[in-house]
Write an enzyme that holds these catalytic residues in place. Structure first.
Site, PDB file in Angstrom:
ATOM      1  N   ARG A  70       0.842  -1.188   0.000  1.00  0.00           N
ATOM      2  CA  ARG A  70       0.000   0.000   0.000  1.00  0.00           C
ATOM      3  C   ARG A  70       0.880   1.241   0.000  1.00  0.00           C
ATOM      4  O   ARG A  70       2.099   1.147   0.190  1.00  0.00           O
ATOM      5  CB  ARG A  70      -0.935   0.014   1.202  1.00  0.00           C
ATOM      6  CG  ARG A  70      -0.247   0.017   2.560  1.00  0.00           C
ATOM      7  CD  ARG A  70      -1.274  -0.123   3.671  1.00  0.00           C
ATOM      8  NE  ARG A  70      -0.697  -0.264   4.984  1.00  0.00           N
ATOM      9  CZ  ARG A  70      -0.453   0.737   5.820  1.00  0.00           C
ATOM     10  NH1 ARG A  70      -0.728   1.995   5.442  1.00  0.00           N
ATOM     11  NH2 ARG A  70       0.054   0.517   7.010  1.00  0.00           N
ATOM     12  N   ARG A  98      -0.879  -1.640  -5.546  1.00  0.00           N
ATOM     13  CA  ARG A  98      -0.964  -1.099  -4.192  1.00  0.00           C
ATOM     14  C   ARG A  98      -2.433  -0.965  -3.800  1.00  0.00           C
ATOM     15  O   ARG A  98      -3.262  -0.525  -4.605  1.00  0.00           O
ATOM     16  CB  ARG A  98      -0.310   0.285  -4.113  1.00  0.00           C
ATOM     17  CG  ARG A  98       1.138   0.338  -4.548  1.00  0.00           C
ATOM     18  CD  ARG A  98       2.070  -0.397  -3.608  1.00  0.00           C
ATOM     19  NE  ARG A  98       3.457  -0.163  -3.985  1.00  0.00           N
ATOM     20  CZ  ARG A  98       4.321   0.543  -3.266  1.00  0.00           C
ATOM     21  NH1 ARG A  98       3.940   1.082  -2.110  1.00  0.00           N
ATOM     22  NH2 ARG A  98       5.551   0.720  -3.667  1.00  0.00           N
ATOM     23  N   HIS A 116     -10.379  -7.033 -12.164  1.00  0.00           N
ATOM     24  CA  HIS A 116      -9.843  -8.137 -11.367  1.00  0.00           C
ATOM     25  C   HIS A 116     -10.015  -9.442 -12.151  1.00  0.00           C
ATOM     26  O   HIS A 116     -11.068  -9.677 -12.754  1.00  0.00           O
ATOM     27  CB  HIS A 116     -10.599  -8.230 -10.036  1.00  0.00           C
ATOM     28  CG  HIS A 116     -10.095  -9.319  -9.144  1.00  0.00           C
ATOM     29  ND1 HIS A 116      -8.900  -9.231  -8.464  1.00  0.00           N
ATOM     30  CD2 HIS A 116     -10.620 -10.541  -8.850  1.00  0.00           C
ATOM     31  CE1 HIS A 116      -8.715 -10.345  -7.779  1.00  0.00           C
ATOM     32  NE2 HIS A 116      -9.738 -11.149  -7.993  1.00  0.00           N
ATOM     33  N   ASP A 152     -11.265  -5.625  -3.634  1.00  0.00           N
ATOM     34  CA  ASP A 152     -12.035  -6.425  -4.596  1.00  0.00           C
ATOM     35  C   ASP A 152     -13.495  -6.606  -4.183  1.00  0.00           C
ATOM     36  O   ASP A 152     -14.094  -7.661  -4.402  1.00  0.00           O
ATOM     37  CB  ASP A 152     -11.386  -7.805  -4.794  1.00  0.00           C
ATOM     38  CG  ASP A 152      -9.966  -7.707  -5.340  1.00  0.00           C
ATOM     39  OD1 ASP A 152      -9.679  -6.758  -6.084  1.00  0.00           O
ATOM     40  OD2 ASP A 152      -9.145  -8.586  -5.032  1.00  0.00           O
TER      41      ASP A 152
END
Length: 203
Positions: A70, A98, A116, A152
């Site tokens: 991150r 990140r 994704h 996600d």
């Protein structure tokens, strides 16, 4: 030609930039009615930066911070400032590795898109294609969604299914998922633009 302002995209990426290339190709062909204002990466050696420079698109490399997964809060605030400076309307994550936390999500609520490599909510997290193979499912795919604090997990905007074939390896399955991503992402971005979806919570 319409005098209406084109939607400006800010693209964030950490890798080769194949989704960026698909988005740029869709813009050049007229399939996607947007412009890319800036490409920003957390890695100086990321391939996406070279692709952007070849296309004469402005690039920014973020400072390195303390964390691998991150951004430091002050660096994420700088990222938000860069996007504002380039007057970005929509933020597009294209292999950005990140996790985004407070500053950017606050600055661009429901204006950050991600793709994704699974049919969310299944197989969140890293290397989702490997997770799908290990689970023995018959199909997987890719999902475009709004980015929210939980990884996600934002509202889903579009999906494309990819069958898992006998003899598939992680590499062969990932390659087919990426082909689907390159079709799906520009289409969903155009749908968001057409419906002005990011403006609804700001009106």
């Amino acid at each position: 030609m319409s005098s209406r302002k084109r939607v400006l995209l800010g693209v964030l990426g950490s890798g080769r930039g194949s989704n960026f290339a698909a988005i740029l190709s869709s813009i050049v062909s007229g399939r996607l009615s947007a412009s890319i204002a800036v490409v920003i990466s957390d890695r100086e050696d990321a391939g996406i930066l070279g692709l952007a420079r070849e296309a004469q698109i402005q690039t920014v490399v973020l400072r390195q911070g303390r964390y691998r997964t991150r951004l430091d809060p002050d660096i994420e605030e700088e990222l938000a400032q860069y996007l504002r400076r380039f007057q970005v309307d929509l933020v597009v994550l294209a292999g950005f590795l990140r996790v985004l936390k407070g500053p950017l999500l606050t600055a661009y609520p429901r204006r950050i898109l991600n793709i994704h490599p699974s049919l969310l909510p299944a197989f969140k997290g890293k290397e989702a294609w490997k997770q799908a193979l290990e689970a023995g499912v018959v199909e997987t795919g890719c999902t475009v969604h709004w980015v929210e604090p939980e990884v996600d997990s934002g509202p889903i905007l579009g999906q494309e299914r990819v069958p898992i074939c006998p003899g598939d390896t992680p590499e062969s399955l990932h390659a087919r998922i990426q082909e689907a991503e390159h079709r799906l992402y520009p289409d969903v971005i155009q749908r968001v633009i057409d419906r002005k979806l990011w403006q609804r919570i700001h009106s």
